[in-house]
Motif scaffolding. Structure first.
Motif, PDB file in Angstrom:
ATOM      1  N   ASP A   2       0.826  -1.209   0.000  1.00 12.78           N
ATOM      2  CA  ASP A   2       0.000   0.000   0.000  1.00 12.78           C
ATOM      3  C   ASP A   2       0.861   1.260   0.000  1.00 12.78           C
ATOM      4  OD1 ASP A   2      -2.328  -1.413  -0.060  1.00 12.78           O
ATOM      5  OD2 ASP A   2      -2.623  -1.381   2.116  1.00 12.78           O
ATOM      6  N   VAL A   3       1.951   1.237   0.739  1.00 10.68           N
ATOM      7  CA  VAL A   3       2.840   2.396   0.798  1.00 10.68           C
ATOM      8  C   VAL A   3       3.471   2.632  -0.568  1.00 10.68           C
ATOM      9  CG1 VAL A   3       4.942   3.317   1.852  1.00 10.68           C
ATOM     10  CG2 VAL A   3       3.288   2.074   3.254  1.00 10.68           C
ATOM     11  N   LEU A   4       3.857   1.550  -1.234  1.00 10.17           N
ATOM     12  CA  LEU A   4       4.452   1.657  -2.558  1.00 10.17           C
ATOM     13  C   LEU A   4       3.438   2.209  -3.562  1.00 10.17           C
ATOM     14  CD1 LEU A   4       6.896   1.149  -4.360  1.00 10.17           C
ATOM     15  CD2 LEU A   4       6.035  -1.163  -4.728  1.00 10.17           C
ATOM     16  N   ALA A   5       2.203   1.750  -3.491  1.00 10.09           N
ATOM     17  CA  ALA A   5       1.154   2.232  -4.392  1.00 10.09           C
ATOM     18  C   ALA A   5       0.860   3.709  -4.129  1.00 10.09           C
ATOM     19  CB  ALA A   5      -0.110   1.389  -4.219  1.00 10.09           C
ATOM     20  N   GLU A   6       0.804   4.098  -2.873  1.00 11.07           N
ATOM     21  CA  GLU A   6       0.554   5.501  -2.544  1.00 11.07           C
ATOM     22  C   GLU A   6       1.691   6.391  -3.032  1.00 11.07           C
ATOM     23  OE1 GLU A   6      -0.237   5.955   1.618  1.00 11.07           O
ATOM     24  OE2 GLU A   6      -1.911   4.540   1.570  1.00 11.07           O
ATOM     25  N   SER A   7       2.914   5.911  -2.892  1.00 19.58           N
ATOM     26  CA  SER A   7       4.071   6.675  -3.355  1.00 19.58           C
ATOM     27  C   SER A   7       4.054   6.819  -4.871  1.00 19.58           C
ATOM     28  CB  SER A   7       5.353   5.981  -2.898  1.00 19.58           C
ATOM     29  OG  SER A   7       6.472   6.619  -3.444  1.00 19.58           O
ATOM     30  N   ALA A   8       3.726   5.739  -5.561  1.00 13.58           N
ATOM     31  CA  ALA A   8       3.662   5.784  -7.021  1.00 13.58           C
ATOM     32  C   ALA A   8       2.568   6.734  -7.481  1.00 13.58           C
ATOM     33  CB  ALA A   8       3.431   4.384  -7.582  1.00 13.58           C
ATOM     34  N   LEU A   9       1.423   6.695  -6.822  1.00 11.84           N
ATOM     35  CA  LEU A   9       0.322   7.585  -7.176  1.00 11.84           C
ATOM     36  C   LEU A   9       0.709   9.048  -6.919  1.00 11.84           C
ATOM     37  CD1 LEU A   9      -2.579   7.979  -8.104  1.00 11.84           C
ATOM     38  CD2 LEU A   9      -3.293   7.683  -5.722  1.00 11.84           C
ATOM     39  N   ALA A  10       1.336   9.305  -5.802  1.00  8.64           N
ATOM     40  CA  ALA A  10       1.750  10.674  -5.488  1.00  8.64           C
ATOM     41  C   ALA A  10       2.761  11.183  -6.514  1.00  8.64           C
ATOM     42  CB  ALA A  10       2.341  10.728  -4.085  1.00  8.64           C
ATOM     43  N   ASN A  11       3.707  10.327  -6.906  1.00  9.31           N
ATOM     44  CA  ASN A  11       4.688  10.726  -7.912  1.00  9.31           C
ATOM     45  C   ASN A  11       4.028  10.981  -9.259  1.00  9.31           C
ATOM     46  OD1 ASN A  11       6.831  10.611  -6.135  1.00  9.31           O
ATOM     47  ND2 ASN A  11       7.378   8.510  -6.669  1.00  9.31           N
ATOM     48  N   THR A  12       3.055  10.162  -9.604  1.00 12.88           N
ATOM     49  CA  THR A  12       2.358  10.332 -10.876  1.00 12.88           C
ATOM     50  C   THR A  12       1.569  11.635 -10.900  1.00 12.88           C
ATOM     51  OG1 THR A  12       2.186   7.933 -11.128  1.00 12.88           O
ATOM     52  CG2 THR A  12       0.698   9.269 -12.460  1.00 12.88           C
ATOM     53  N   VAL A  13       0.864  11.911  -9.836  1.00 10.68           N
ATOM     54  CA  VAL A  13       0.087  13.154  -9.748  1.00 10.68           C
ATOM     55  C   VAL A  13       1.016  14.357  -9.808  1.00 10.68           C
ATOM     56  CG1 VAL A  13      -1.370  14.538  -8.225  1.00 10.68           C
ATOM     57  CG2 VAL A  13      -1.858  12.110  -8.545  1.00 10.68           C
ATOM     58  N   GLN A  14       2.128  14.293  -9.078  1.00 11.66           N
ATOM     59  CA  GLN A  14       3.089  15.396  -9.092  1.00 11.66           C
ATOM     60  C   GLN A  14       3.637  15.611 -10.498  1.00 11.66           C
ATOM     61  OE1 GLN A  14       6.487  14.805  -6.584  1.00 11.66           O
ATOM     62  NE2 GLN A  14       7.424  16.750  -7.160  1.00 11.66           N
ATOM     63  N   CYS A  16       2.200  14.847 -13.332  1.00 13.20           N
ATOM     64  CA  CYS A  16       1.121  15.385 -14.177  1.00 13.20           C
ATOM     65  C   CYS A  16       1.001  16.895 -14.001  1.00 13.20           C
ATOM     66  CB  CYS A  16      -0.203  14.708 -13.854  1.00 13.20           C
ATOM     67  SG  CYS A  16      -0.314  13.016 -14.441  1.00 13.20           S
ATOM     68  N   PHE A  17       1.055  17.352 -12.773  1.00 11.47           N
ATOM     69  CA  PHE A  17       0.982  18.797 -12.529  1.00 11.47           C
ATOM     70  C   PHE A  17       2.197  19.517 -13.106  1.00 11.47           C
ATOM     71  CE2 PHE A  17      -2.145  17.791  -9.104  1.00 11.47           C
ATOM     72  CZ  PHE A  17      -3.185  18.544  -9.628  1.00 11.47           C
ATOM     73  N   GLU A  18       3.368  18.888 -13.013  1.00 17.97           N
ATOM     74  CA  GLU A  18       4.569  19.487 -13.601  1.00 17.97           C
ATOM     75  C   GLU A  18       4.420  19.601 -15.117  1.00 17.97           C
ATOM     76  OE1 GLU A  18       7.895  17.108 -12.406  1.00 17.97           O
ATOM     77  OE2 GLU A  18       7.703  17.669 -10.294  1.00 17.97           O
ATOM     78  N   LEU A  19       3.904  18.559 -15.744  1.00 13.76           N
ATOM     79  CA  LEU A  19       3.696  18.607 -17.197  1.00 13.76           C
ATOM     80  C   LEU A  19       2.706  19.697 -17.583  1.00 13.76           C
ATOM     81  CD1 LEU A  19       3.631  14.859 -18.245  1.00 13.76           C
ATOM     82  CD2 LEU A  19       5.261  16.593 -18.970  1.00 13.76           C
ATOM     83  N   LEU A  20       1.625  19.809 -16.818  1.00 10.10           N
ATOM     84  CA  LEU A  20       0.646  20.856 -17.102  1.00 10.10           C
ATOM     85  C   LEU A  20       1.262  22.242 -16.983  1.00 10.10           C
ATOM     86  CD1 LEU A  20      -2.571  19.511 -15.379  1.00 10.10           C
ATOM     87  CD2 LEU A  20      -2.282  20.031 -17.799  1.00 10.10           C
ATOM     88  N   LYS A  21       2.134  22.417 -16.005  1.00  8.16           N
ATOM     89  CA  LYS A  21       2.763  23.714 -15.790  1.00  8.16           C
ATOM     90  C   LYS A  21       3.841  23.991 -16.850  1.00  8.16           C
ATOM     91  CE  LYS A  21       5.202  24.126 -12.094  1.00  8.16           C
ATOM     92  NZ  LYS A  21       5.701  24.280 -10.735  1.00  8.16           N
TER      93      LYS A  21
END
Length: 97
Positions: A2-14, A16-21
């Motif tokens: 679960d920790v690994l999945a949460e970390s991967a999701l957080a990195n992916t979201v981050q 995505c926001f970087e790409l948008l910016k």
């Protein structure tokens, strides 16, 4: 896990926001032209042909992707990829008959 999945999701979201910016026009292009517009054209095309033909054409998407990657990017397929393309194409021809 679960920790690994949460970390991967957080990195992916981050990311995505970087790409948008950093690349907003690229993201709009990818979202509008290469996704929405092509899906709209596909929907229009599918209205004029039988469902079985449309599904066979849609199933050939990986074959066309490999073909255009070869044509424009010089990519090649191994024996397994070529066999997969052959099987997809053979099934398509069978469905047309």
């Amino acid at each position: 896990v679960d920790v690994l999945a949460e970390s991967a999701l957080a990195n992916t979201v981050q990311r995505c926001f970087e790409l948008l910016k950093e690349q907003p026009l690229s993201v709009v292009y990818l979202g509008v032209l290469t996704t929405a517009f092509t899906n709209w054209l596909q929907t229009i095309g599918q209205q004029s042909i039988p469902a079985t033909t449309a599904s066979a054409i849609y199933a050939l998407d990986p074959l066309w992707g490999a073909f255009f990657a070869y044509l424009f990017l010089g990519e090649t397929l191994g024996a397994q990829g070529l066999l997969g393309c052959f099987i997809l194409f053979a099934v398509w021809l069978y469905q047309l008959a």
